[in-house]
Write a protein that holds these residues in place. Structure first.
Motif, PDB file in Angstrom:
ATOM      1  N   ALA A 175     124.869  15.738 -27.221  1.00  0.00           N
ATOM      2  CA  ALA A 175     123.859  14.921 -27.896  1.00  0.00           C
ATOM      3  C   ALA A 175     123.744  13.480 -27.258  1.00  0.00           C
ATOM      4  O   ALA A 175     125.054  13.114 -26.616  1.00  0.00           O
ATOM      5  N   PRO A 176     122.810  12.821 -27.628  1.00  0.00           N
ATOM      6  CA  PRO A 176     122.778  11.549 -26.968  1.00  0.00           C
ATOM      7  C   PRO A 176     123.879  10.565 -27.560  1.00  0.00           C
ATOM      8  O   PRO A 176     124.048  10.894 -28.753  1.00  0.00           O
ATOM      9  N   PRO A 177     124.271   9.610 -26.811  1.00  0.00           N
ATOM     10  CA  PRO A 177     125.470   8.806 -27.537  1.00  0.00           C
ATOM     11  C   PRO A 177     124.825   7.993 -28.785  1.00  0.00           C
ATOM     12  O   PRO A 177     126.098   7.493 -29.321  1.00  0.00           O
ATOM     13  N   ASP A 178     123.994   7.747 -28.876  1.00  0.00           N
ATOM     14  CA  ASP A 178     123.415   6.917 -30.393  1.00  0.00           C
ATOM     15  C   ASP A 178     123.613   7.774 -31.646  1.00  0.00           C
ATOM     16  O   ASP A 178     123.773   7.121 -32.700  1.00  0.00           O
ATOM     17  N   ARG A 179     124.043   9.014 -31.377  1.00  0.00           N
ATOM     18  CA  ARG A 179     124.226   9.906 -32.716  1.00  0.00           C
ATOM     19  C   ARG A 179     125.276  10.863 -32.626  1.00  0.00           C
ATOM     20  O   ARG A 179     125.797  11.204 -31.494  1.00  0.00           O
ATOM     21  N   THR A 180     125.800  11.324 -33.880  1.00  0.00           N
ATOM     22  CA  THR A 180     126.706  12.452 -33.841  1.00  0.00           C
ATOM     23  C   THR A 180     126.056  13.750 -34.628  1.00  0.00           C
ATOM     24  O   THR A 180     125.421  13.535 -35.549  1.00  0.00           O
ATOM     25  N   VAL A 181     126.360  14.690 -33.751  1.00  0.00           N
ATOM     26  CA  VAL A 181     125.660  16.047 -34.014  1.00  0.00           C
ATOM     27  C   VAL A 181     126.575  17.023 -34.629  1.00  0.00           C
ATOM     28  O   VAL A 181     127.565  17.182 -33.560  1.00  0.00           O
ATOM     29  N   LEU A 182     126.854  17.439 -35.678  1.00  0.00           N
ATOM     30  CA  LEU A 182     127.463  18.478 -36.070  1.00  0.00           C
ATOM     31  C   LEU A 182     126.971  19.743 -36.507  1.00  0.00           C
ATOM     32  O   LEU A 182     125.746  19.701 -37.248  1.00  0.00           O
ATOM     33  N   VAL A 183     127.187  20.946 -36.193  1.00  0.00           N
ATOM     34  CA  VAL A 183     126.606  22.272 -36.497  1.00  0.00           C
ATOM     35  C   VAL A 183     127.446  23.290 -37.000  1.00  0.00           C
ATOM     36  O   VAL A 183     128.494  23.399 -36.566  1.00  0.00           O
TER      37      VAL A 183
END
Ligand SMILES: [Zn+2]
Length: 200
Positions: A143-151
């Motif tokens: 994911a882009p470094p401006d966000r955290t993505v959890l799935v």
């Protein structure tokens, strides 16, 4: 604004087709949240309508995006914002429930493709509590470094949590609890339209 392609935001042609992506789920965005639209998605059927339960102090809901039929969506995103657990900054959270192959979660995650299969390997990185049970979540390092993505997966649907800024993941450690509004409606403070909900 009429429904657009869930994958690229282009206007749909007759029969709900995108010029680039063919037959796709039509995406409708409601920011701020619209009562009639929200009531429609809480009808039986469709995907889980995840709400923060309880809403963290100072947080408010800033809209919703619905992919597919408004009363039986195949993908659903709700957006919140509030004070960051780590400081004075504002943090944003989008929670997505979707059937496989829709692409709404990947869009907010900033990931190419439709699903998160690549992220879900090895031991889980986090857990979120859904109806009193921990649900495993995997971090998406692409994911882009401006966000955290959890799935992860909950109630037979993909569950995505996308957080801005990236270190807002600490919010999860503050006992983030999810409840399905189809089963039990949790009053949610209404706030400004989410700056991340409207996709380019
Ligand atoms: Zn498209």
């Amino acid at each position: 604004m009429g429904p657009v392609c869930v994958r690229c935001g282009a206007a749909l042609r007759d029969g709900g087709r995108c010029e680039d992506h063919g037959a796709v789920a039509a995406l409708r965005t409601y920011a701020p949240l619209n009562d009639a639209a929200f009531q429609a998605v809480t009808a039986p059927g469709g995907v889980p309508v995840w709400q923060l339960s309880p809403l963290p102090y100072g947080w408010s809901v800033g809209g919703m995006a619905v992919a597919g039929p408004p009363d039986e969506p195949v993908g659903l995103a709700l957006a919140w914002s509030g004070p960051s657990p780590l400081g004075d900054d504002e943090a944003d959270l989008i929670v997505v429930a979707e059937e496989p192959g829709v692409g709404l979660g990947a869009r907010y995650a900033g990931l190419p493709g439709l699903d998160a299969g690549d992220c879900v390997t090895g031991a889980p990185d986090e857990h979120v509590e859904v109806r009193g049970h921990p649900v495993a979540l995997w971090c998406c390092p692409q994911a882009p470094p401006d966000r955290t993505v959890l799935v992860g997966e909950a109630d037979g649907a993909w569950l995505w949590l996308v957080l801005w800024p990236a270190d807002a993941e600490a919010l999860l450690l503050e006992h983030l609890l999810l409840a399905d509004a189809r089963e039990r409606l949790v009053p949610q403070q209404r706030g400004e339209p989410s700056r991340h909900l409207l996709l380019p």
